[in-house]
Design an enzyme around this catalytic site. Structure first.
Site, short mmCIF file in Angstrom:
data_model
loop_
_atom_site.label_atom_id
_atom_site.label_comp_id
_atom_site.label_asym_id
_atom_site.label_seq_id
_atom_site.Cartn_x
_atom_site.Cartn_y
_atom_site.Cartn_z
N HIS A 298 9.44 -3.00 -6.63
CA HIS A 298 8.82 -3.11 -5.32
C HIS A 298 7.90 -4.34 -5.33
CE1 HIS A 298 7.08 -1.21 -1.59
NE2 HIS A 298 6.11 -2.06 -1.89
N HIS A 341 -1.75 2.02 -7.18
CA HIS A 341 -2.40 0.81 -7.69
C HIS A 341 -3.90 0.81 -7.42
CE1 HIS A 341 -1.66 -0.23 -3.47
NE2 HIS A 341 -2.50 -1.24 -3.58
N GLU A 347 -8.77 -3.17 1.20
CA GLU A 347 -7.69 -3.05 2.17
C GLU A 347 -8.08 -2.10 3.30
OE1 GLU A 347 -4.45 -1.51 -0.06
OE2 GLU A 347 -4.39 -3.17 -1.49
N TYR A 356 4.20 5.09 8.57
CA TYR A 356 4.17 4.18 7.42
C TYR A 356 4.86 4.87 6.27
CZ TYR A 356 2.23 1.33 3.63
OH TYR A 356 2.08 0.53 2.53
N HIS A 374 -9.39 1.36 1.70
CA HIS A 374 -9.39 1.49 0.25
C HIS A 374 -10.12 0.26 -0.30
CE1 HIS A 374 -5.37 3.71 1.07
NE2 HIS A 374 -6.39 4.56 1.11
N HIS A 380 -5.30 4.24 -5.16
CA HIS A 380 -4.58 4.79 -4.02
C HIS A 380 -3.10 4.55 -4.19
CE1 HIS A 380 -5.50 0.60 -2.99
NE2 HIS A 380 -4.45 0.60 -2.19
#
Length: 445
Positions: A298, A341, A347, A356, A374, A380
């Site tokens: 990803h 991560h 963010e 989402y 975050h 998260h």
């Protein structure tokens, strides 16, 4: 189509290209040829330069436009302080930066007669508006047209409509911004917001990133090459359209964190012609050319960057605007939603429509008009339900086209305002989405 809308559409078709030199005149002959500031400007207009960067910044980064207007901006009475309402500014000192994951439901409906300016509600931010560093994150919910004019001397405003369309009447002309678009009003440019929705969409709701730092620009493409992400030609500037209005007009300016107001004897939206590369613009997020993996893994979310505001550290943005647009997922043996991560960047994520792919939707979840924060190094990632589904899914080519999410990303922690920290629409049990992520480890025998 209304006459205003027709003129706007024509102008947007004729004036395209992000960061390039544009020119437009509402009256033939209003734009001087060969000289920016002739001894006598055409048609009895005044020549005025609007500088969005220091005069001596490198040519590639320099932003300025020449405006030819009925009256110069200098012709105004004194400004006086007025109430800030729910609009706040950096430095944010009402609380301390919070390492917890936070999520909010959409803003509640405002009282009748709330215009775009009165409907701005500040969640938080960082930096210092007076020192031109950092960002503020605002939301807006409005149900009335503005009958006043607003300009922000502290920063540029990146507006992300989520519900209801906006008509921005700016000094440069008209811009329509609908859900799925993003509009930018440069620092200091004056504008008025009218609502264009009907019925259930008569009110307007959305998000705003107020960028105190370097102006947003397209990111470098590096190994991607010449094409991909947002294309410069898809950013649309307005065609010149002026107001020749005599009579009292309230003009509000945001200056070093506070609102100031003055009553002019004329409309300041009186620019008859202009040229330059400091202009408002609108961009259709569905035109974003998504780049992703066609083998495995990803890619990092930085691959979805639409605009960036560079800082003094190369590659470390004061602010990034990132969009998660419709795209194909085809990675083999890959956990396809965003991975777990921790990040040095902070963010704030919002949702324009749909769902989402890393969050459970529906009541109490991540919904259009809501948002999550975050802060840096806050762990998260996908919630438990998403993790379990993605870990066992059959990996066929998958089209993700049922949502449009975005992210305001910044190098510094976002400190909340008191109103955001204590809001009734703050989800108090957000941490619960990660509960039940059980231990599966078992050493090989």
């Amino acid at each position: 189509m209304s006459e205003d809308a027709r003129k706007t559409a024509e102008g947007l078709a004729r004036l395209s290209g992000f960061g390039n030199e544009h020119a437009s005149e509402a009256v033939p002959g209003a734009l001087p040829q060969g000289r920016n500031s002739p001894q006598r400007a055409p048609l009895g207009l005044y020549a005025e330069q609007l500088s969005g960067t220091a005069f001596t910044e490198p040519r590639a980064h320099n932003r300025r436009s020449w405006l030819y207007r009925i009256r110069p901006s200098a012709a105004h009475p004194a400004f006086a302080r007025t109430g800030n309402g729910t609009l706040c500014s950096a430095p944010f000192t009402e609380s301390v930066p919070d390492p917890n994951r936070l999520r909010w439901n959409p803003l509640p409906a405002p009282p009748p007669g709330t215009d775009f300016l009165a409907g701005l509600w500040t969640l938080g931010g960082n930096g210092d508006a007076a020192r031109r560093t950092g960002v503020a994150v605002h939301l807006y919910h409005a149900n009335a047209d503005m009958d006043r004019v607003f300009g922000d001397a502290d920063g540029e405003l990146l507006i992300v409509p989520e519900r209801g369309g906006l008509l921005l009447r700016t000094e440069f002309g008209l811009l329509h911004a609908r859900p799925g678009d993003v509009a930018l009003v440069p620092r200091g440019v004056r504008f008025r917001v009218e609502l264009t929705g009907d019925g259930d969409e008569a009110a307007a709701r959305g998000y705003v990133c107020e960028n105190y730092g370097a102006p947003f620009r397209l990111p470098d493409l590096g190994p991607i090459g010449a094409n991909g992400l947002a294309a410069a030609r898809d950013f649309r500037a307005p065609v010149a359209a002026y107001e020749d209005v005599e009579g009292p007009v309230e003009v509000v300016t945001k200056y070093c964190g506070n609102l100031w107001a003055a009553t002019y004897g004329h409309s300041p939206l009186d620019v008859v012609a202009w040229h330059g590369n400091l202009v408002p613009y609108v961009y259709d997020l569905r035109r974003f050319n998504v780049i992703g993996s066609v083998s495995y893994d990803h890619p990092d979310p930085s691959i979805f960057t639409v605009l960036t505001s560079p800082s003094d550290t190369p590659g470390l943005a004061g602010a990034d605007f990132v969009v998660f647009a419709p795209r194909w997922l085809v990675g083999e043996d890959t956990f396809r939603p965003p991975y777990f991560h921790r990040n040095v960047m902070s963010e704030y994520m919002g949702l324009v429509e749909g769902a989402y792919d890393a969050k459970t939707a529906g009541e109490g979840g991540f919904v259009p008009g809501g948002g999550s924060l975050h802060n840096m190094m806050s762990a998260h990632g996908p919630d438990r339900e998403t993790f379990e589904r993605a870990s066992t899914a059959e990996l066929r080519p998958q089209k993700v086209d049922d949502g449009l999410a975005f992210m305001f990303e910044t190098r510094w922690p976002v400190t909340l305002t008191a109103q955001a920290a204590g809001a009734d629409h703050l989800q108090r049990d957000y941490d619960a989405v990660w509960s039940g992520l059980e231990r599966h480890f078992g050493p090989l025998s």
